[in-house]
Design a protein around this motif. Structure first.
Motif, short mmCIF file in Angstrom:
data_model
loop_
_atom_site.label_atom_id
_atom_site.label_comp_id
_atom_site.label_asym_id
_atom_site.label_seq_id
_atom_site.Cartn_x
_atom_site.Cartn_y
_atom_site.Cartn_z
N GLN A 203 0.81 -1.21 0.00
CA GLN A 203 0.00 0.00 0.00
C GLN A 203 0.85 1.26 0.00
N GLY A 204 2.11 1.13 0.41
CA GLY A 204 2.97 2.29 0.62
C GLY A 204 3.07 2.60 2.10
N VAL A 205 4.28 2.92 2.56
CA VAL A 205 4.49 3.18 3.98
C VAL A 205 4.92 4.62 4.18
N GLU A 206 4.68 5.12 5.38
CA GLU A 206 5.02 6.49 5.73
C GLU A 206 6.47 6.55 6.19
N LEU A 207 7.27 7.37 5.51
CA LEU A 207 8.66 7.61 5.90
C LEU A 207 8.80 9.07 6.31
N LYS A 208 9.98 9.44 6.82
CA LYS A 208 10.19 10.81 7.28
C LYS A 208 10.04 11.82 6.15
N ASP A 209 10.35 11.39 4.90
CA ASP A 209 10.23 12.30 3.77
C ASP A 209 8.94 12.07 2.98
N GLY A 210 7.94 11.48 3.66
CA GLY A 210 6.63 11.32 3.04
C GLY A 210 6.32 9.87 2.70
N PRO A 211 5.07 9.60 2.32
CA PRO A 211 4.66 8.23 2.00
C PRO A 211 5.30 7.74 0.70
N THR A 212 5.58 6.46 0.66
CA THR A 212 6.13 5.86 -0.55
C THR A 212 4.99 5.47 -1.49
N ARG A 213 5.33 5.29 -2.75
CA ARG A 213 4.37 4.70 -3.67
C ARG A 213 4.18 3.23 -3.32
N PRO A 214 3.07 2.63 -3.69
CA PRO A 214 2.88 1.20 -3.46
C PRO A 214 3.99 0.40 -4.13
N ALA A 215 4.43 -0.65 -3.44
CA ALA A 215 5.48 -1.53 -3.96
C ALA A 215 4.88 -2.89 -4.31
N ALA A 216 5.49 -3.56 -5.27
CA ALA A 216 5.14 -4.96 -5.56
C ALA A 216 6.03 -5.82 -4.68
N VAL A 217 5.43 -6.67 -3.84
CA VAL A 217 6.19 -7.44 -2.85
C VAL A 217 5.68 -8.86 -2.81
N GLN A 218 6.62 -9.79 -2.70
CA GLN A 218 6.25 -11.18 -2.46
C GLN A 218 7.37 -11.88 -1.68
N ARG A 219 6.99 -12.86 -0.88
CA ARG A 219 7.99 -13.69 -0.21
C ARG A 219 8.62 -14.61 -1.25
N ILE A 220 9.91 -14.87 -1.11
CA ILE A 220 10.60 -15.79 -2.01
C ILE A 220 11.51 -16.70 -1.20
N ALA A 221 11.87 -17.83 -1.79
CA ALA A 221 12.89 -18.68 -1.20
C ALA A 221 14.24 -17.96 -1.32
N GLU A 222 15.17 -18.33 -0.49
CA GLU A 222 16.49 -17.70 -0.56
C GLU A 222 17.09 -17.88 -1.96
N PRO A 223 17.40 -16.79 -2.65
CA PRO A 223 17.94 -16.92 -4.01
C PRO A 223 19.36 -17.49 -3.99
N GLN A 224 19.75 -18.08 -5.10
CA GLN A 224 21.10 -18.62 -5.23
C GLN A 224 22.05 -17.48 -5.57
N LEU A 225 22.73 -17.00 -4.54
CA LEU A 225 23.61 -15.85 -4.68
C LEU A 225 25.05 -16.22 -4.34
N TRP A 226 25.94 -15.40 -4.77
CA TRP A 226 27.35 -15.50 -4.40
C TRP A 226 27.51 -15.22 -2.89
N PRO A 227 28.54 -15.78 -2.26
CA PRO A 227 28.77 -15.46 -0.84
C PRO A 227 29.13 -13.98 -0.68
N ARG A 228 28.61 -13.37 0.36
CA ARG A 228 28.98 -11.98 0.64
C ARG A 228 30.18 -11.96 1.56
N ASN A 229 31.07 -11.00 1.33
CA ASN A 229 32.27 -10.86 2.15
C ASN A 229 32.36 -9.42 2.66
N PRO A 230 32.16 -9.23 4.01
CA PRO A 230 31.91 -10.25 5.03
C PRO A 230 30.46 -10.73 4.97
N PRO A 231 30.20 -11.92 5.49
CA PRO A 231 28.83 -12.46 5.46
C PRO A 231 27.90 -11.73 6.42
N VAL A 232 26.60 -11.87 6.19
CA VAL A 232 25.60 -11.35 7.13
C VAL A 232 25.75 -12.09 8.45
#
Length: 209
Positions: free
Chosen positions: A93-122
């Protein structure tokens, strides 16, 4: 026609060719890209990864980066916690931030994508679960995705941009890039030129390791 460099920006690399901050030098695009005259069309945060587009053509840069064009940008986002339906709904729907509301976003849950390792890791915490979202926005505010997920109670842990408009990371690894030819629309009243042969795309490796 214009040339577009599609680059997978590594973690903790500035999306510019120089570092203006005094003190210890941070990694910049100059450590990875050797294409004179190319400049970023938009930005990607120092601590974010993934797709960054660069071009030497001003019209193409404007088409990609101008907020007026509302070009969609898609991110894979790892966040803290199990994301409930209510949080998804708020992002859509869009969320309220300090600089005003955002436009609506397209969002969906996903499985963890196959990505390269991050250095340093999370940082892993056994007591705190994490979730992955695919989130598409049509704005470009400073650190917007991170602020949006924090506003609904799920701080961002890792942020990878995977798509801008019609362009996607595909199989590029961090520091790799490929060069593509983009056909720009002819100004009104201009006689179209012969298209000729399309130049093949070319993948390039990092200039420096």
């Amino acid at each position: 026609m214009a040339q577009l460099l599609i680059f997978n920006k590594p973690f903790q690399v500035l999306s510019q060719f120089t570092d203006d901050r005094a003190g210890e030098r941070r990694a910049t695009l100059a450590d990875w890209i050797d294409q004179p005259g190319f400049y970023p069309a938009g930005r990607l945060d120092y601590d974010s990864e993934g797709l960054l587009l660069l071009t030497s053509e001003g019209a193409l840069q404007h088409r990609i980066a101008s907020p007026r064009n509302k070009m969609p940008k898609t991110y894979w986002v790892q966040v803290e916690g199990d994301v409930a339906d209510e949080a998804i709904s708020r992002l859509r729907q869009g969320v309220e931030l300090k600089d005003g509301p955002t436009r609506p976003a397209a969002v969906q849950r996903i499985a963890e994508p196959q990505l390269w390792p991050r250095n340093p890791p999370v940082r892993y915490r056994e007591s705190v679960p994490t979730s992955w979202l695919e989130l598409t926005i049509t704005e470009g505010r400073n650190r917007q995705v991170r602020r949006m997920t924090a506003a609904v109670g799920h701080p961002t842990l890792r942020l990878v941009r995977c798509r801008i408009g019609e362009w996607h990371l595909d199989d590029l690894q961090p520091g790799e890039s490929r060069l593509e030819t983009v056909h720009l629309p002819q100004p009104a009243g201009t006689r179209p030129k012969s298209a000729g042969k399309r130049r093949p795309t070319r993948k390039t490796r990092p200039v420096k390791p």
